[in-house]
Scaffold this motif. Structure first.
Motif, PDB file in Angstrom:
ATOM      1  N   CYS A 151       0.567   0.093   0.809  1.00  0.00           N
ATOM      2  CA  CYS A 151       0.950   0.989  -0.285  1.00  0.00           C
ATOM      3  C   CYS A 151       1.429   2.332   0.263  1.00  0.00           C
ATOM      4  CB  CYS A 151      -0.220   1.190  -1.240  1.00  0.00           C
ATOM      5  SG  CYS A 151      -0.631  -0.283  -2.206  1.00  0.00           S
ATOM      6  N   LYS A 152       0.766   2.848   1.282  1.00  0.00           N
ATOM      7  CA  LYS A 152       1.207   4.091   1.907  1.00  0.00           C
ATOM      8  C   LYS A 152       2.565   3.903   2.590  1.00  0.00           C
ATOM      9  CE  LYS A 152      -0.471   7.461   1.967  1.00  0.00           C
ATOM     10  NZ  LYS A 152      -0.216   8.672   1.126  1.00  0.00           N
ATOM     11  N   GLU A 204       5.113   4.278   0.028  1.00  0.00           N
ATOM     12  CA  GLU A 204       5.306   5.700  -0.314  1.00  0.00           C
ATOM     13  C   GLU A 204       6.208   6.402   0.689  1.00  0.00           C
ATOM     14  OE1 GLU A 204       1.710   7.862  -0.834  1.00  0.00           O
ATOM     15  OE2 GLU A 204       0.828   6.384  -2.207  1.00  0.00           O
ATOM     16  N   ARG A 205       6.137   5.978   1.954  1.00  0.00           N
ATOM     17  CA  ARG A 205       6.923   6.616   3.019  1.00  0.00           C
ATOM     18  C   ARG A 205       8.271   5.939   3.262  1.00  0.00           C
ATOM     19  NH1 ARG A 205       2.965   9.780   5.827  1.00  0.00           N
ATOM     20  NH2 ARG A 205       1.824  10.695   4.076  1.00  0.00           N
ATOM     21  N   GLY A 206       8.647   4.991   2.390  1.00  0.00           N
ATOM     22  CA  GLY A 206       9.954   4.372   2.498  1.00  0.00           C
ATOM     23  C   GLY A 206      10.052   3.235   3.493  1.00  0.00           C
ATOM     24  N   GLN A 207       8.922   2.759   4.003  1.00  0.00           N
ATOM     25  CA  GLN A 207       8.952   1.615   4.926  1.00  0.00           C
ATOM     26  C   GLN A 207       9.056   0.278   4.193  1.00  0.00           C
ATOM     27  OE1 GLN A 207       5.395   3.538   7.080  1.00  0.00           O
ATOM     28  NE2 GLN A 207       6.229   2.165   8.626  1.00  0.00           N
ATOM     29  N   ILE A 241       7.406  -1.602  -6.806  1.00  0.00           N
ATOM     30  CA  ILE A 241       6.268  -0.732  -7.111  1.00  0.00           C
ATOM     31  C   ILE A 241       5.019  -1.452  -6.623  1.00  0.00           C
ATOM     32  CG2 ILE A 241       5.006   0.472  -8.921  1.00  0.00           C
ATOM     33  CD1 ILE A 241       7.573   0.138 -10.660  1.00  0.00           C
ATOM     34  N   LEU A 242       4.325  -0.872  -5.644  1.00  0.00           N
ATOM     35  CA  LEU A 242       3.193  -1.533  -5.002  1.00  0.00           C
ATOM     36  C   LEU A 242       1.865  -0.945  -5.444  1.00  0.00           C
ATOM     37  CD1 LEU A 242       5.608  -2.327  -3.093  1.00  0.00           C
ATOM     38  CD2 LEU A 242       3.965  -2.299  -1.220  1.00  0.00           C
ATOM     39  N   ASP A 243       0.851  -1.808  -5.507  1.00  0.00           N
ATOM     40  CA  ASP A 243      -0.527  -1.356  -5.683  1.00  0.00           C
ATOM     41  C   ASP A 243      -1.449  -2.373  -5.025  1.00  0.00           C
ATOM     42  OD1 ASP A 243      -2.660   0.204  -6.385  1.00  0.00           O
ATOM     43  OD2 ASP A 243      -2.692  -0.395  -8.498  1.00  0.00           O
TER      44      ASP A 243
END
Length: 321
Positions: free
Chosen positions: A208-209, A212-215, A220-222
């Protein structure tokens, strides 16, 4: 009337029917079918051709393919046959045809999956790309509103964090390319809290992180999320989980092959779901079918491959659905 043409069955599996109908609108794609030497695999390729989804090139022992066709009254006269002496040779020849530009899709026949994948993953003569190869089940579950993607339940046995990044990206790319929009991606574990006692929860949080950092892009992840609070809004509400994904997931990312395989087969045999299958991350989509697949699931596998290949050819998502 065949089961898949029955109106009641069509309504029960309308998600697949929409995919098949849209795939018929795409240009017919040449498909190398590796070793279609039993009734199921040969009939599946011919039915896909008769439905207007593809133009098969049948690769394998020609005499054996013709014998199967004769024994089961399957008309293969419209199709090109290319001789290969055995299953490994059939896989290698089918891959060679694709590398030479003679086909746009690869379809598994009656050979074992690992035989086909050896030819696909060969460093010298295969179809590898920089992306990790992975499998996606595209599942039509009765009484569930949306198509469910489950990955990876067939190729990667115990993927590490980097492999899971590619597995997720492959599934997102497929989801968006076939016109289903921006997917909600649930990274599954046994619980929804991060704990060092369950390593998959830590990997879920890291993924998920990474998003957030575009990797990881396009979805949409959770996670971590348990299966119930990934797909059931009431379960997510009771647990107090508030996110765009919880209770409404469309892509389910499993911790390992064993859990994914059991999840997919539970849905297939207990919920009467159909499970289309596609391998991604290679130069072309690879259609994996099973002898246990229904006609509709085989056609849906071909339809998803066609839609994905057409979207990649046009370098844009197909709209609709």
């Amino acid at each position: 009337m065949p089961d898949w043409e029955n109106p009641d069955e069509t309504r029960r599996h309308e998600k697949y029917e929409r995919l098949i109908a849209r795939a018929k609108l795409a240009p017919e794609m040449t498909t190398a079918v590796a070793h279609p030497c039993d009734e199921s695999s040969l009939r599946g390729a011919v039915e896909a051709a008769e439905t207007g989804l593809m133009r098969p090139v049948l690769v394998g022992p020609v005499q054996k393919i013709r014998a199967v066709a004769t024994a089961h009254s399957i008309d293969i006269s419209p199709f090109e046959l290319i001789d290969a002496s055995h299953s490994d040779a059939s896989a290698a020849k089918a891959v060679e045809i694709i590398r030479a530009g003679g086909a746009e899709l690869l379809m598994k026949g009656s050979l074992h999956t690992d035989e086909l994948m050896r030819a696909v993953t060969s460093s010298a003569t295969g179809l590898r790309t920089a992306r990790r190869i992975s499998h996606v089940f595209v599942m039509d579950v009765p009484h569930h509103a949306e198509t469910l993607f489950i990955t990876d339940a067939a190729i990667n046995i115990a993927p590490d964090l980097d492999a899971k990044r590619d597995i997720i990206q492959n599934a997102i790319d497929l989801f968006t390319a076939i016109g289903l929009g921006t997917p909600r991606v649930a990274i599954l574990s046994a619980v929804e809290t991060v704990t060092s006692k369950i390593p998959s929860t830590i990997e879920a949080a890291a993924l998920c992180k990474m998003a957030e950092r575009g990797q990881i892009t396009g979805g949409i992840l959770d996670g971590p999320l348990a299966f119930d609070n990934a797909i059931d809004p009431e379960a997510a509400r009771i647990k107090g989980i508030k996110s765009e994904v919880a209770g409404r997931a469309q892509i389910l990312v499993v911790p390992n092959l064993e859990s994914g395989n059991m999840l997919a087969k539970n849905l297939t045999f207990l919920a009467r779901a159909d499970a289309a299958g596609l391998v991604l991350g290679a130069r072309v989509p690879i259609i994996l079918t099973s002898r246990a697949d229904s006609v509709r699931a085989r056609l849906a596998s071909c339809a998803v491959a066609v839609l994905f290949a057409e979207a990649r050819r046009n370098n844009a998502p197909i709209q609709g659905g």
